[in-house]
Write an enzyme that holds these catalytic residues in place. Structure first.
Site, short mmCIF file in Angstrom:
data_model
loop_
_atom_site.label_atom_id
_atom_site.label_comp_id
_atom_site.label_asym_id
_atom_site.label_seq_id
_atom_site.Cartn_x
_atom_site.Cartn_y
_atom_site.Cartn_z
N ASP A 9 0.86 -1.18 0.00
CA ASP A 9 0.00 0.00 0.00
C ASP A 9 0.91 1.24 0.00
O ASP A 9 2.11 1.12 0.32
CB ASP A 9 -0.86 -0.04 1.27
N ASP A 11 -0.23 5.15 0.88
CA ASP A 11 -0.50 6.15 1.93
C ASP A 11 -0.65 5.49 3.29
O ASP A 11 -1.47 4.60 3.48
CB ASP A 11 -1.76 6.95 1.58
#
Ligand code: XBP
Ligand code: MG
Length: 238
Positions: A9, A11
């Protein structure tokens, strides 16, 4: 099936970009557009349950500003607002405001050197990734699933399924790295086990189905990845 790839991922996981990056950029775009909206830290924590910037703005507008939300050109207005938000976000990154989280760069380099393939699965806009990751790390990433590449954002599993399809890998050859519950659910929904490194905005959430939960990726080496992988899919029929 042996471990072949890591899917990160962006953020919250690679860097703590939300509170002092995306949130600030949204507020700058709102002010510039003359909108009387301001997302403070507490409100933004709640809004993070909606994956994707454009989706987040629409979800907020529906609850807080129904007149704006019911405009006939709402999609176009949100697209324009979001483009300005991305401009502000990229300017913040260009100022060097947001470093990678501890352990991220070391783990990516060590995993790549050990022959593991690296990918990204994120709801954020693609240019935000190249602005965040130093070029030497970006070149190690073989596949980027980002933004509107799939219509349904996290917690839908679609972006992870896109990465698996693109890399021609089964879920059981991969581990995911996430910071949020919607990210965990997206990875798990695609059949991929996930290691969670929460942020100040997500540490209050329930990460029950996670493979592991750690304060950061600092000190995580390739041996640990293989131990997690063995543990993850031993009990998993998929
Ligand atoms: C987190 C998000 C993103 C960012 C904003 O993505 O939900 O929406 O907050 O990015 P990740 P955009 O999956 O990397 O945790 O405004 O570019 O959508
Ligand atoms: Mg995240």
């Amino acid at each position: 099936m042996e471990l072949k790839a890591l899917i990160f991922d962006v953020d919250g996981t690679l860097a703590e970009t939300e509170r002092d990056g995306h949130r600030v950029a949204f507020n700058r775009a709102f002010a510039e557009a003359g909108l009387p909206w301001h997302w403070d830290v507490d409100l933004y924590r709640e809004l993070l349950l909606i994956g994707g910037g454009k989706e987040r703005v629409l979800g907020y507008a529906r609850a807080a500003d129904p007149v704006f939300a019911s405009a006939p050109d709402i999609d176009e207005r949100i697209r324009a607002l979001h483009a300005e938000k991305t401009r502000h976000y990229l300017a913040l990154l260009a100022e060097g405001a947001i470093p990678l989280r501890p352990g991220v760069a070391t783990l990516m380099r060590a995993a790549h050197a050990a022959g593991l393939r690296l990918a990204i699965a994120t709801t954020t806009t693609p240019e935000n990734i190249t602005a965040l990751l130093p070029p030497d790390l970006m070149t190690l990433v073989e596949c980027v699933g980002a933004g509107d590449v799939v219509p349904a954002k996290k917690p839908a599993p679609d972006v992870y399924e896109y990465v698996l399809r693109t890399m021609d890998l089964p879920a059981t050859a991969c581990l995911a790295f996430e910071d949020s519950r919607i990210g965990l659910d997206a990875a798990n929904g695609a059949g991929i086990a996930a290691v969670i490194t929460p942020t100040d905005d997500t540490r209050h959430l329930d990460f029950g189905p996670a493979l592991a939960r750690l304060p950061s990726l600092e000190g995580v080496g390739v041996d640990q990845l293989h131990r997690w992988h063995a543990q993850a899919y031993l009990h998993c029929a998929r």
